[in-house]
Design an enzyme around this catalytic site. Structure first.
Site, PDB file in Angstrom:
ATOM      1  N   GLU A  76      -0.803  -1.001   3.486  1.00 25.39           N
ATOM      2  CA  GLU A  76       0.118  -2.087   3.163  1.00 25.39           C
ATOM      3  C   GLU A  76      -0.594  -3.402   2.890  1.00 25.39           C
ATOM      4  OE1 GLU A  76       3.862  -4.443   5.243  1.00 25.39           O
ATOM      5  OE2 GLU A  76       3.270  -2.480   5.979  1.00 25.39           O
ATOM      6  N   ASP A  77      -1.651  -3.712   3.654  1.00 23.66           N
ATOM      7  CA  ASP A  77      -2.236  -5.051   3.607  1.00 23.66           C
ATOM      8  C   ASP A  77      -3.646  -5.120   3.048  1.00 23.66           C
ATOM      9  OD1 ASP A  77       0.067  -6.155   4.705  1.00 23.66           O
ATOM     10  OD2 ASP A  77      -0.602  -5.826   6.753  1.00 23.66           O
TER      11      ASP A  77
END
Length: 726
Positions: A76-77
């Site tokens: 996600e990051d």
């Protein structure tokens, strides 16, 4: 920040055979991917996955789950991909990490829709592997512990989401300690003034009662030892949010609470639990209504314990929870307690197998099954919230089957809990042998018998009565199916009429070959689309018979469908192409025209309105002129009334009367004496001495309406009366 070797030591302390190479590789990979990223607190981002992993080591989870905790934000990051995770750590870990990754590329209109879709994805991943949920809850816990670093604009939303979803979800999974901490952290940000007040009062109360708690612990331990029971007795204080919610629920002040301090008694065996209960009840007076046996009847999250309250030492109310060490472990760690490691061996498959016996996981799977029922993400989220927030009542079927339901649940919820078919065919109920309304709130120990009828379809209004998400989803689905069947039946009549008018034979099987050309997946959907006015019956004819030409294409003026209706409507002849009109409660979606309606004895015509079904007009209604240029919307219809049913139909009359006291009462009495029913009255003042009334009536037929008009016309205060659109 925890060091790499410290994390490995925490895991090997309870699992000597842990895969240290996997843990080290996950640590290094996460450290490299997150690189120089910072959290809102200013700490290196890697501190967050490390703390999540540390929380999971307290739950004694397997090394694969700890590795997932380290990696859970990488997709996600960072620039990490699912394929890269799969190739580096294996498909199992990649799948778990992907299940924890939020949906970012959907065009979602609202924050609520985004939240709902992400929650939906999370639960679908949980259905495959419960470890996804355990990592998510640990992730949320650490985020809540550091929420004060988040910009103020986001805090309330995150805290509210925690209170509404994640804290109760942890509770339903039996993870009580984690739930309580999540609730308190969210409570602190959602209602800081109440949190501060209760915390200060708890601190002062604890200081005053410090010696008393120790005395009660010692007294209880001594009493049990006298009977040869070695028990661990520990006093504990209720958490601020638990106190606040009880004050709100019971409408009491802080000083009125008698169970702020409770005592947990942990004993070696099941038999000891009941022996301790006997000692307590024969030594001190019990508080009526405060005994609960969750050992013989466990909660749905597997919680087992005996609860009782007595007026104990020093005349203080003492709340006791009595359980074995195994029950205590499940009460504290819930579904995570099923991941106990035997002989130093562990693995994700062992966890999955252990959860098969978990009642909490069974509930979770049933909830996830609702995803397949066609609800929108927002509806699913609302239904799940309903499921999460309840305390339970336990009811029984006549055969003794135990059904756990939320407090406030009704026999409707009970019926759907037994089986969806039971709910859909429910028409009444008996509670403890007595016929009771379906809106009755059920109580603990009720025996509920559902009365069924195959002719029943659940009313849409039941959705607002039902408490459980399962019942609401099933009612909504049944309502949609009923409407679909209605439109499908209407569509079949329309298509049959079109084929008959064209002089072409009709069989439902003929439509199957035309589905692709009409853009429909099955015959039922096609007929429903015709019934809703989305597909023209002439288009169906052309799809089945490509050589078919409409009257306009053949150069003939289109026949107004109203022509010829009048004679058939007044006779007993039956044309299969005509729609039978049975009233407002028929199988077809039929409504009657405003400003006058239509009643048996009238010559009638039907107008198809897309999305609304058929509107029935008297053939003489001036409103029909607006449809002269749309002959495809006209339908031949006929009355098909059961003389024994005595069904009423809408009609409207206009009454002109002298303006004098009691004139309305006289007119209403005359209508009532002729068995007419007044539905609505609109009065318009025509002058100082007169006014007009538009009276909406419900009557049986034209003859009945004429009797009412004749009766009203005889009244001395009435100057004229006539049917509207008559």
């Amino acid at each position: 920040m925890m060091r790499q070797y410290e994390l490995v030591e925490r895991v090997t302390r309870y699992n000597p055979n842990a895969d240290e190479a996997l843990l080290n590789k996950a640590y290094v990979y996460a450290m490299q991917k997150h690189g120089a990223q910072k959290r809102a607190s200013g700490d290196p981002y890697i501190s967050h996955p490390l703390e999540v992993a540390a929380i999971l080591t307290n739950l004694r989870l397997d090394d694969a789950t700890i590795a997932v905790a380290l990696l859970h934000d990488t997709i996600e990051d960072t620039d990490a991909t699912r394929a890269e995770i799969d190739s580096t750590f294996g498909e199992e870990i990649g799948k778990l990490v992907d299940g924890l990754t939020k949906i970012r590329r959907l065009d979602l209109v609202t924050q609520k829709a985004k939240q709902a879709e992400n929650f939906r994805k999370l639960l679908l991943a949980v259905a495959d592997d419960v470890r996804v949920l355990l990592v998510k809850l640990a992730d949320r816990l650490h985020n809540m512990r550091t929420l004060h670093f988040v910009p103020e604009a986001k805090r309330a939303r995150i805290a509210e989401e925690t209170m509404e979803i994640y804290a109760p979800l942890a509770g339903r999974m039996g993870m009580q300690s984690l739930r309580e901490e999540l609730e308190d952290l969210a409570f602190r940000h959602l209602n800081p003034d109440a949190w501060k007040t209760i915390t200060e009062r708890l601190s002062a109360l604890s200081e005053r009662n410090r010696d008393l708690i120790g005395e009660i612990e010692a007294e209880l331990t001594r009493r049990f030892a006298e009977h040869g029971i070695v028990a661990e007795v520990k006093g504990r204080q209720k958490r601020p949010y638990s106190i606040f919610s009880k004050m709100q629920r019971k409408s009491v002040a802080f000083e009125q609470l008698s169970d702020i301090f409770g005592f947990r008694v942990v004993v070696p065996s099941l038999e000891d639990c009941y022996q301790v209960l006997g000692i307590v009840h024969t030594t001190w007076p019990t508080v009526p209504g405060r005994f609960k046996d969750y050992i013989s009847t466990p909660k749905q999250n597997d919680y087992r314990s005996l609860h009782t309250t007595v007026v104990g030492p020093s005349r203080q109310r003492v709340e006791l929870q009595i359980r074995t060490a195994e029950m205590n472990r499940v009460a504290e760690y819930g579904i995570a307690a099923h991941a106990l490691y035997k002989d130093g061996k562990t693995g994700g498959r062992n966890i999955a197998k252990a959860t098969e016996e978990s009642r909490a996981y069974e509930w979770l799977r049933r909830t996830i099954d609702l995803l397949n029922e066609g609800d929108t993400p927002e509806e699913f989220l609302e239904n799940t919230k309903l499921e999460l927030f309840y305390d339970q009542v336990f009811c029984f079927t006549p055969k003794g089957r135990l059904i756990a339901l939320p407090r406030g649940a009704t026999p409707i919820d009970f019926a759907y809990a037994v089986h969806t078919d039971v709910g859909n065919t429910c028409v009444g109920c008996k509670i403890n042998g007595r016929i009771m309304p379906l809106v009755t709130a059920l109580a603990n120990g009720d025996e509920v018998e559902i009365i069924r009828s195959k002719a029943q379809t659940p009313p849409a209004a039941w959705e607002s009565i039902a408490v459980t998400g399962k019942a609401r989803a099933a009612i909504r689905r049944a309502t949609k199916d009923a409407v679909r069947r209605q439109y499908s039946g209407l569509g079949k009549h329309i298509v049959e009429r079109a084929f008959d008018r064209a002089g072409r034979p009709f069989a439902q099987e003929q439509l199957e070959g035309a589905l692709t050309r009409l853009g429909q997946s099955n015959v039922t959907d096609l007929l429903a689309a015709v019934g809703r006015g989305e597909v023209n019956s002439d288009d169906v004819l052309k799809a089945v018979y490509p050589d078919y030409q409409t009257e306009a294409q053949r150069g003939r003026p289109p026949r107004r469908p109203g022509a010829g209706v009048e004679s058939r409507s007044l006779t007993n002849e039956t044309n299969p192409a005509e729609l039978p009109i049975r009233g407002l409660r028929a199988d077809l979606p039929v409504r009657f025209a405003p400003d006058g309606g239509a009643i048996p004895g009238d010559r009638i015509v039907g107008i198809l309105t897309p999305g609304q079904g058929v509107t029935i007009y008297p053939i003489q209604s001036p409103a029909l002129k607006q449809f002269d240029d749309e002959p495809e919307r006209w339908l031949d219809v006929r009355w098909e009334i059961d003389p024994d049913a005595a069904e009423r139909f809408p009609a409207q009359i206009k009454v002109s009367s002298i303006n004098e006291p009691g004139s309305l009462a006289v007119i209403a009495r005359a209508i009532g004496e002729t068995e007419g029913n007044i539905d609505n009255i609109k009065m318009v003042r025509r002058g100082h001495d007169a006014h007009d009334m538009l009276i909406d009536l419900e009557v049986y037929d034209v003859k009945h309406l004429n009797e009412i008009i004749a009766q009203v016309r005889l009244l001395p205060n009435v100057t004229s009366v006539a049917r509207v659109n008559g």
